[in-house]
Design an enzyme around this catalytic site. Structure first.
Site, short mmCIF file in Angstrom:
data_model
loop_
_atom_site.label_atom_id
_atom_site.label_comp_id
_atom_site.label_asym_id
_atom_site.label_seq_id
_atom_site.Cartn_x
_atom_site.Cartn_y
_atom_site.Cartn_z
N GLY A 160 0.85 -1.20 0.00
CA GLY A 160 0.00 0.00 0.00
C GLY A 160 0.88 1.24 0.00
NE ARG A 161 -2.57 6.96 1.10
CZ ARG A 161 -3.79 6.55 1.45
NH1 ARG A 161 -3.93 5.54 2.27
NH2 ARG A 161 -4.85 7.15 0.98
CB ILE A 162 3.44 2.33 4.65
CG1 ILE A 162 2.61 3.41 5.35
CG2 ILE A 162 4.76 2.10 5.39
CD1 ILE A 162 2.16 3.07 6.77
CB SER A 243 2.53 -3.53 9.99
OG SER A 243 1.19 -3.89 9.98
NE ARG A 244 -2.02 -1.40 14.84
CZ ARG A 244 -1.57 -0.20 14.51
NH1 ARG A 244 -0.28 -0.04 14.23
NH2 ARG A 244 -2.37 0.85 14.48
CD GLU A 273 2.48 -1.91 20.19
OE1 GLU A 273 2.71 -2.44 19.10
OE2 GLU A 273 2.07 -0.74 20.32
CG HIS A 291 3.40 1.61 18.06
ND1 HIS A 291 2.27 0.83 18.12
CD2 HIS A 291 3.24 2.35 16.93
CE1 HIS A 291 1.48 1.09 17.11
NE2 HIS A 291 2.05 2.02 16.35
#
Ligand code: 8YV
Length: 329
Positions: A160-162, A243-244, A273, A291
């Site tokens: 995607g964008r990132i 990301s996650r 987290e 993060h």
């Protein structure tokens, strides 16, 4: 919807001063009293009275909270891009619109991906710890050797964008671009990035030198990098996740790093987290960040401005520009 009164907006965390001030001017805004994540009771109270809730990644807006929300809550204008902390189906069922802040943190996050790739490949964390420990004995021809990036293959999971912003940067470092995505990106973008599409994630993982996780966390990407897939990585491979945490099986990754089955990992996000697997803390071959991928002053202000634009357009009766329908990968 059109409503002549100002919306009651409740913000769950401390935002940059300029953003908070503008929100105070525009809306009936209730700012966070301190910068601690709201507990469930406080969140429920906020959702009972607000027209608009402005949460962040640290607020888990689950179906129970949404079901108990007051009748006025019409918009959840999240401060951030990822929306995996919000039960989107429950929000939709209650007629609550959800917006996020995509685009404005792309470049900062992509910078952090490169920082982590460099830090892991060139052992920056270890080097820094060595100097600080006072145990550095001086330069040596075979000490602190890392891996050269130029000429290596980068596999981007989620283009995607990132992912694309990472690809642009990585090319300048001499990395060739490979990617796995739900579908190939536009042929023009692919040509510009000289990127190779892999329909099979397994096949791509087994051939990469560096892997960067840039897909959102959705039910489809939970533990996308599970123990079986992590084992496909080659012994000199580096894995970076901005990301996650949930996209990678953290326990399996920890085991693989413990046995040095891959060269290293650079992590900005964690499965539980802010808890971090304590075994990771003992390892030299992992760079651990709290993060902070999008943590720039400029980025946070831009994110706040997106939140404001979304609230204003929604309250003026328009479809907000960053309305989240469904996150897909
Ligand atoms: C944000 C992020 O800082 O936007 C995201 O998805 O992961 C972070 O960079 C955070 O989400 C703010 O809520």
């Amino acid at each position: 919807m059109t409503d002549r009164r100002k919306p009651t907006v409740i913000v769950t965390r401390k935002l940059p001063d300029v953003v908070e001030t503008r929100m105070m001017e525009l809306f009936h805004t209730r700012l966070a009293p301190d910068d601690r994540p709201m507990d469930r009771v406080a969140l429920a109270a906020a959702m009972a009275t607000a027209d608009v809730l402005v949460p962040t990644v640290t607020d888990r807006i689950d179906s129970g909270l949404i079901a108990a929300a007051g009748p006025n809550l019409r918009l959840i204008a999240s401060f951030g891009t990822g929306v995996d902390h919000i039960d989107l189906d429950a929000a939709r069922a209650r007629g609550i619109t959800v917006t996020n802040t995509p685009g404005v943190l792309t470049e900062d996050t992509a910078d952090m991906v490169m920082a982590l790739i460099l830090a892991t490949a060139r052992r920056l964390g270890e080097g820094e710890r060595l100097v600080r420990s006072g145990r550095w004995n001086g330069w040596g021809p075979t000490t602190m050797l890392g891996q050269r990036l130029r000429g290596k293959r980068l596999g981007i999971v989620g283009m995607g964008r990132i992912g694309q912003a990472v690809a642009v940067r990585a090319r300048a470092f001499g990395l060739s671009i490979h990617y796995h995505n739900r579908k190939p990106v536009h042929p023009e973008i692919e040509a510009e990035l000289e990127a190779t599409f892999w329909e099979s994630l397994d096949q791509m993982l087994a051939r990469m030198d560096v892997v960067s996780i840039n897909c959102p966390h959705t039910p489809a990407t939970y533990h996308l990098l599970n123990a079986r897939r992590l084992k496909l990585l080659r012994p000199h491979a580096i894995l970076v996740n901005t990301s996650r945490g949930e996209v990678v099986d953290e326990a399996a990754l920890t085991r693989i790093l413990q046995t040095e089955a891959i060269a290293g990992a650079g992590l900005d996000v964690y499965e539980h987290e802010p808890a971090v697997n304590p075994k990771l803390l003992e390892l030299e071959n992992v760079v651990l960040l709290p993060h902070m991928g999008s943590a720039t002053t400029e980025g946070r202000i831009d994110m706040g401005e997106r939140v404001i634009v979304n609230i204003r357009s929604f309250w003026d009766g328009h479809s907000p520009p960053d309305r989240v329908l469904q996150t897909m990968f």
